[in-house]
Design a protein around this motif. Structure first.
Motif, short mmCIF file in Angstrom:
data_model
loop_
_atom_site.label_atom_id
_atom_site.label_comp_id
_atom_site.label_asym_id
_atom_site.label_seq_id
_atom_site.Cartn_x
_atom_site.Cartn_y
_atom_site.Cartn_z
N THR A 119 0.84 -1.20 0.00
CA THR A 119 0.00 0.00 0.00
C THR A 119 0.87 1.25 0.00
O THR A 119 0.54 2.26 -0.64
CB THR A 119 -0.94 0.03 1.21
N ILE A 122 2.15 1.66 -3.63
CA ILE A 122 1.12 2.06 -4.60
C ILE A 122 0.73 3.51 -4.43
O ILE A 122 0.64 4.27 -5.41
CB ILE A 122 -0.12 1.15 -4.45
N ASN A 123 0.47 3.93 -3.20
CA ASN A 123 0.00 5.30 -2.97
C ASN A 123 0.42 5.76 -1.58
O ASN A 123 -0.36 5.68 -0.63
CB ASN A 123 -1.53 5.37 -3.13
N LEU A 126 -1.86 8.26 0.35
CA LEU A 126 -3.10 7.78 0.93
C LEU A 126 -2.91 7.37 2.39
O LEU A 126 -3.74 7.70 3.25
CB LEU A 126 -3.63 6.60 0.11
N LEU A 141 -8.05 1.30 -2.20
CA LEU A 141 -7.31 1.08 -3.44
C LEU A 141 -7.97 -0.02 -4.28
O LEU A 141 -8.08 0.10 -5.50
CB LEU A 141 -5.86 0.71 -3.13
N VAL A 236 -6.83 12.10 -3.80
CA VAL A 236 -5.54 11.45 -3.54
C VAL A 236 -5.36 10.26 -4.47
O VAL A 236 -4.27 10.03 -5.01
CB VAL A 236 -5.46 11.01 -2.07
N LEU A 237 -6.42 9.49 -4.70
CA LEU A 237 -6.33 8.32 -5.57
C LEU A 237 -6.04 8.70 -7.01
O LEU A 237 -5.27 8.03 -7.70
CB LEU A 237 -7.63 7.52 -5.51
N THR A 238 -6.65 9.77 -7.49
CA THR A 238 -6.54 10.12 -8.90
C THR A 238 -5.34 11.00 -9.21
O THR A 238 -5.05 11.22 -10.40
CB THR A 238 -7.82 10.83 -9.37
N THR A 239 -4.63 11.48 -8.21
CA THR A 239 -3.43 12.28 -8.47
C THR A 239 -2.16 11.48 -8.26
O THR A 239 -1.06 12.02 -8.32
CB THR A 239 -3.40 13.53 -7.57
N THR A 240 -2.31 10.16 -8.02
CA THR A 240 -1.14 9.30 -7.88
C THR A 240 -0.41 9.21 -9.21
O THR A 240 -1.00 9.31 -10.27
CB THR A 240 -1.57 7.90 -7.45
N ASN A 241 0.88 8.99 -9.14
CA ASN A 241 1.66 8.78 -10.36
C ASN A 241 1.02 7.70 -11.21
O ASN A 241 0.83 6.57 -10.78
CB ASN A 241 3.09 8.38 -9.99
N ALA A 245 -0.08 2.88 -11.24
CA ALA A 245 -1.38 2.21 -11.31
C ALA A 245 -1.67 1.66 -12.69
O ALA A 245 -2.75 1.17 -12.96
CB ALA A 245 -2.49 3.17 -10.91
#
Length: 254
Positions: A119, A122-123, A126, A141, A236-241, A245
């Protein structure tokens, strides 16, 4: 007469992009299955320890029955009975309690080590949010999938998690009710975040006090808070590199 366009939840509406199934989040989903099993086994071990204490010899029962779980497990794991006297009920009980307590400790380590590293990879943003631990982060996630960009908006993510408000007005009374749909595991994860923040976050507690004075019930306030948390989680989920993903077969050069 013009036919109405199908809405986003109409059976005739075009389906959205599916989840990817060959990325890190899919690996996380598999690990969460093992973690869930370890958590259940640890709870079973705790119950077995307490049941054994109920029928233990008087000296052992008197020593252990009033202890809190943390102290009880520490004392039982530290027992050093003489294995050569295993035929004695007191010794045998201590051996059994030590075995169960150490099994509980090992399962606890397993639950911590199974998903926390992945976790974080991945992010990491988060898991830095207030009230978001490895288990909650893992569930959110998995709900969003390896391609969270497939979610059109934060409102769509809220609907996916079952925290989008549903109108329940009547006459001059305007109100909303809880949403019973969506991913209930994700809904439970958001609920745990809210409970944590209600206890430790001053801003959340201030909001609770203000809305209580305005006449809202605790259930309604928690519904509002889950919606706010869903908005925060979505961003936060959609601005991850994106590379973290995206499945490997989509990131390789053509």
């Amino acid at each position: 007469m013009r036919k109405p366009r199908p809405g986003p939840h109409s059976p005739n509406a075009a389906p959205g992009p599916p989840k990817f199934r060959d990325g890190r989040v899919e690996a996380l989903r598999a690990l969460r299955v093992a973690r869930r099993s370890a958590v259940q086994q640890r709870a079973d071990v705790t119950r077995q320890i307490k049941n054994l204490i109920v029928t233990a010899p008087e000296g052992v029962r008197t020593m252990l029955r009033h202890l809190k779980d943390k102290d009880l497990l520490a004392i039982c794991a530290g027992f050093r009975p003489d294995a050569g006297q295993a035929g004695d009920p007191v010794t045998a009980t201590k051996i059994a309690l030590r075995s169960l307590a150490r099994r509980h400790r090992d399962l606890g380590r397993e639950t911590d080590e199974l998903i926390a590293p992945l976790t974080q990879v991945i992010n990491p943003a988060l898991t830095e949010l207030h009230g978001v631990g490895p288990d909650v982060a893992g569930q959110l996630l998995v709900t969003a999938g390896d391609n969270p960009g497939r979610l059109r908006s934060e409102a769509a993510f809220a609907m996916l998690c079952g925290v989008a408000p549903l109108p329940a007005s009547s006459g001059r009374t305007h109100r909303h009710r809880l949403n019973r749909g969506g991913d209930r595991a994700a809904n439970a994860a958001l609920y745990r975040i809210v409970l944590c923040r209600l206890r430790w976050d001053p801003r959340t507690r201030t909001y609770m006090e203000r809305r209580t004075k305005e006449g809202l019930s605790k259930k309604e306030i928690i519904r509002c808070l889950k919606r706010f948390v869903a908005r925060e989680i979505y961003h936060v989920l959609t601005t991850t590199n994106a590379s973290a993903a995206t499945p490997s077969h989509l990131t390789t050069a053509a």
